[in-house]
Design a protein around this motif. Structure first.
Motif, PDB file in Angstrom:
ATOM      1  N   GLU A  19       0.736  -1.194   0.007  1.00 42.16           N
ATOM      2  CA  GLU A  19      -0.105  -0.005   0.194  1.00 42.16           C
ATOM      3  C   GLU A  19       0.944   1.329  -0.085  1.00 42.16           C
ATOM      4  O   GLU A  19       0.467   2.414  -0.757  1.00 42.16           O
ATOM      5  N   GLU A  20       1.751   1.248   0.577  1.00 38.79           N
ATOM      6  CA  GLU A  20       2.997   2.316   1.071  1.00 38.79           C
ATOM      7  C   GLU A  20       3.420   2.559  -0.697  1.00 38.79           C
ATOM      8  O   GLU A  20       3.767   3.709  -0.855  1.00 38.79           O
ATOM      9  N   TRP A  22       2.286   1.562  -3.427  1.00 40.43           N
ATOM     10  CA  TRP A  22       1.347   2.139  -4.398  1.00 40.43           C
ATOM     11  C   TRP A  22       0.998   3.690  -4.066  1.00 40.43           C
ATOM     12  O   TRP A  22       0.745   4.246  -5.180  1.00 40.43           O
ATOM     13  N   THR A  23       0.832   4.050  -2.949  1.00 41.02           N
ATOM     14  CA  THR A  23       0.763   5.528  -2.647  1.00 41.02           C
ATOM     15  C   THR A  23       1.744   6.272  -3.310  1.00 41.02           C
ATOM     16  O   THR A  23       1.734   7.451  -3.733  1.00 41.02           O
ATOM     17  N   LEU A  26       1.386   6.615  -6.941  1.00 40.09           N
ATOM     18  CA  LEU A  26       0.512   7.516  -7.465  1.00 40.09           C
ATOM     19  C   LEU A  26       0.968   8.909  -7.318  1.00 40.09           C
ATOM     20  O   LEU A  26       0.646   9.583  -8.358  1.00 40.09           O
ATOM     21  N   ALA A  27       1.816   9.183  -6.554  1.00 38.70           N
ATOM     22  CA  ALA A  27       2.514  10.474  -6.394  1.00 38.70           C
ATOM     23  C   ALA A  27       3.230  10.847  -7.348  1.00 38.70           C
ATOM     24  O   ALA A  27       3.522  11.781  -7.917  1.00 38.70           O
ATOM     25  N   GLU A  88      -6.659   0.529  -9.094  1.00 36.90           N
ATOM     26  CA  GLU A  88      -6.319   0.471  -7.762  1.00 36.90           C
ATOM     27  C   GLU A  88      -6.465  -1.039  -7.493  1.00 36.90           C
ATOM     28  O   GLU A  88      -5.549  -1.667  -6.582  1.00 36.90           O
ATOM     29  N   HIS A  91      -3.133  -2.457  -8.599  1.00 41.45           N
ATOM     30  CA  HIS A  91      -1.973  -1.697  -8.464  1.00 41.45           C
ATOM     31  C   HIS A  91      -1.260  -1.575  -9.622  1.00 41.45           C
ATOM     32  O   HIS A  91       0.208  -1.546  -9.941  1.00 41.45           O
TER      33      HIS A  91
END
Length: 105
Positions: A19-20, A22-23, A26-27, A88, A91
């Motif tokens: 999850e980190e 993926w975050t 996205l950025a 999402e 990913h």
């Protein structure tokens, strides 16, 4: 060897959860971002790409988003494209390949 293959599994960044990662992806790869990368997997429906500068990102350029008349890039080909979607559920970053000189030298 079969013409089509799946990309190798991505190793998670040590100390970070998927999850980190993926975050961060996205950025670093917002919609509309121009990217370059290497084809690391081929399927009849498109190609998987390792994006330059974002090694844990997995991008997919589907054949239906490729410029008309473009052939499916080969493994190891260098390509250029634009981020058009973030999937999402798996990913993945979805790309539209650039029709003006997609294969980079």
């Amino acid at each position: 060897m079969d013409e089509y293959n799946w990309p190798g599994r991505r190793a998670d960044v040590p100390g970070q959860s998927p999850e980190e990662v993926w975050t961060a992806t996205l950025a670093l790869l917002p919609l509309g971002a121009s990217v370059t990368g290497e084809v690391i997997g081929r399927q009849p429906f498109g190609v998987f790409i390792r994006v330059d500068g974002v090694p844990n990102a997995l991008a997919l350029a589907e054949i239906m988003t490729m410029p008309e008349g473009m052939r499916l890039p080969i493994l190891g080909a260098r390509i250029r494209g634009e981020v058009i979607e973030h999937a999402e559920h798996n990913h993945q970053v979805r790309l539209r390949l650039d029709g003006s000189g997609t294969a980079l030298g």
